[in-house]
Enzyme design. Structure first.
Site, short mmCIF file in Angstrom:
data_model
loop_
_atom_site.label_atom_id
_atom_site.label_comp_id
_atom_site.label_asym_id
_atom_site.label_seq_id
_atom_site.Cartn_x
_atom_site.Cartn_y
_atom_site.Cartn_z
N TYR A 1 -33.47 -18.20 -65.34
CA TYR A 1 -34.81 -17.64 -65.20
C TYR A 1 -35.73 -18.21 -66.28
O TYR A 1 -35.28 -18.50 -67.39
CB TYR A 1 -34.78 -16.10 -65.28
CG TYR A 1 -34.25 -15.53 -66.57
CD1 TYR A 1 -35.08 -15.21 -67.63
CD2 TYR A 1 -32.87 -15.29 -66.73
CE1 TYR A 1 -34.59 -14.67 -68.82
CE2 TYR A 1 -32.37 -14.76 -67.91
CZ TYR A 1 -33.23 -14.45 -68.94
OH TYR A 1 -32.73 -13.93 -70.11
N PRO A 2 -37.01 -18.38 -65.96
CA PRO A 2 -37.99 -18.78 -66.96
C PRO A 2 -38.64 -17.55 -67.58
O PRO A 2 -38.64 -16.46 -67.00
CB PRO A 2 -39.01 -19.57 -66.13
CG PRO A 2 -39.00 -18.89 -64.81
CD PRO A 2 -37.57 -18.40 -64.59
N LYS B 1 -43.83 -15.57 -73.75
CA LYS B 1 -44.21 -14.49 -74.65
C LYS B 1 -45.65 -14.06 -74.32
O LYS B 1 -46.51 -14.88 -74.02
CB LYS B 1 -44.13 -14.96 -76.11
CG LYS B 1 -42.70 -15.22 -76.59
CD LYS B 1 -41.91 -13.93 -76.68
CE LYS B 1 -40.66 -14.09 -77.54
NZ LYS B 1 -39.71 -15.08 -77.03
N GLN C 1 -24.92 -18.90 -73.22
CA GLN C 1 -26.37 -18.94 -73.06
C GLN C 1 -26.90 -20.31 -73.48
O GLN C 1 -26.52 -20.83 -74.53
CB GLN C 1 -27.03 -17.87 -73.94
CG GLN C 1 -26.49 -16.47 -73.71
CD GLN C 1 -27.04 -15.50 -74.73
OE1 GLN C 1 -28.25 -15.34 -74.87
NE2 GLN C 1 -26.15 -14.82 -75.45
#
Length: 287
Positions: A180-181, A184, A220
């Site tokens: 997923y992208p 902020k 990750q």
């Protein structure tokens, strides 16, 4: 005594470029046997060039560092995700073109792409050096700051932990993948980019501790995309049990940095097609 600028960005280390390609089958579905055959042929076409084949082939086919893999998406409006890691943007382009020439490309339509580069954010080091510059009456970016930064970043880049982040392995025993992208926030009351270096460092350190609790359960890979994509980062997760994706992301949503400042794009979840990963080759700078 000078005050460090609030909006000063953290120093970062970069490694391999990454490209996530999302596709949908043109005819709605594809026979599993045919898909396996087409993916196998595409995997061979994408294998990074071997140095032993000589400079001519390496030059024509791209980098000898990196890997690609194919994942069958599940529960998504799309059907297939292809992930590439290469040592340069040009090499990513070579991989993209190689895939476009395969028979597999003829049965799919592109849905989404995400271009980025593996990244290690040095929030803590940047904040520490900023405080040191302030205490001696200097400024960020002066000669003393640059000398200290060079020393610290060299040590970080040589550490095994950082190298794993910049040049990630495809885990052989973690077949499930989630991508997923994210970005902020810049809302007036929740603007990540207006926080002080110390505040951003503190929030990211706490966020990292949450992720470390899943070591051995989830691998990750964080990639940076500022200047490369609309979204600012990409997160690619690998796991043996797909429920770990839900647990990890849930825990991280309760971290202050996510609860206040994170925005997320669509999630793409699936399973890596057996035998679809190209052999991993080296890193830039050895290792």
């Amino acid at each position: 005594m000078t005050t460090p600028p609030i909006a000063y960005p953290p120093e970062t280390l970069e490694g391999w470029f990454a490209l996530h390609q999302i596709f949908r089958f043109k005819k709605g579905s594809v026979d599993a046997g045919r898909l396996t055959s087409l993916v196998k042929a595409a995997t061979a076409a994408l294998e990074p060039a071997k140095k032993s084949k000589g400079r001519a082939r390496a030059k024509s086919e791209g980098s000898n560092a990196g890997w690609s893999c194919f994942a069958r998406l599940i529960g998504s409006s799309a059907d297939l995700m292809v992930i590439h890691f290469r040592e340069s943007l040009d090499a990513i382009g070579v991989a993209q073109e190689a895939l476009a020439r395969t028979q597999l490309a003829g049965i799919v339509d592109p849905v989404y792409t995400f271009l980025s580069v593996t990244e290690a954010g040095l929030y803590h080091i940047t904040a520490e050096l900023a405080r040191a510059a302030q205490s001696r009456g200097g400024r960020l970016g002066d000669d003393e700051y640059k000398r200290a930064l060079d020393e610290r970043t060299r040590a970080e880049r040589e550490s095994a932990q950082v190298r794993r982040r910049l040049y990630p392995e495809l885990p052989a025993d973690m077949p499930y993948v989630s991508f997923y992208p994210m970005s902020k926030r810049r809302d007036p009351e929740q603007n990540w980019y207006s926080l002080t270096l110390d505040d951003r460092s503190r929030l990211m350190q706490a966020h990292g501790l949450t992720g470390r609790r899943y070591a051995g359960k989830v691998q990750q890979v964080i990639t940076g995309a500022i200047g490369l994509d609309k979204w600012e980062w990409g997160v690619t997760l690998f796991a043996r049990d797909p429920l770990e994706f839900k647990k990890l992301v849930t825990d991280m949503r309760f971290d202050e940095v996510s609860a206040k400042y994170a925005e997320f794009g669509d999630f793409y979840v699936g399973k890596i097609i057996s035998g679809s990963a190209t052999p991993r080759r080296g890193t830039t700078g050895g290792g």
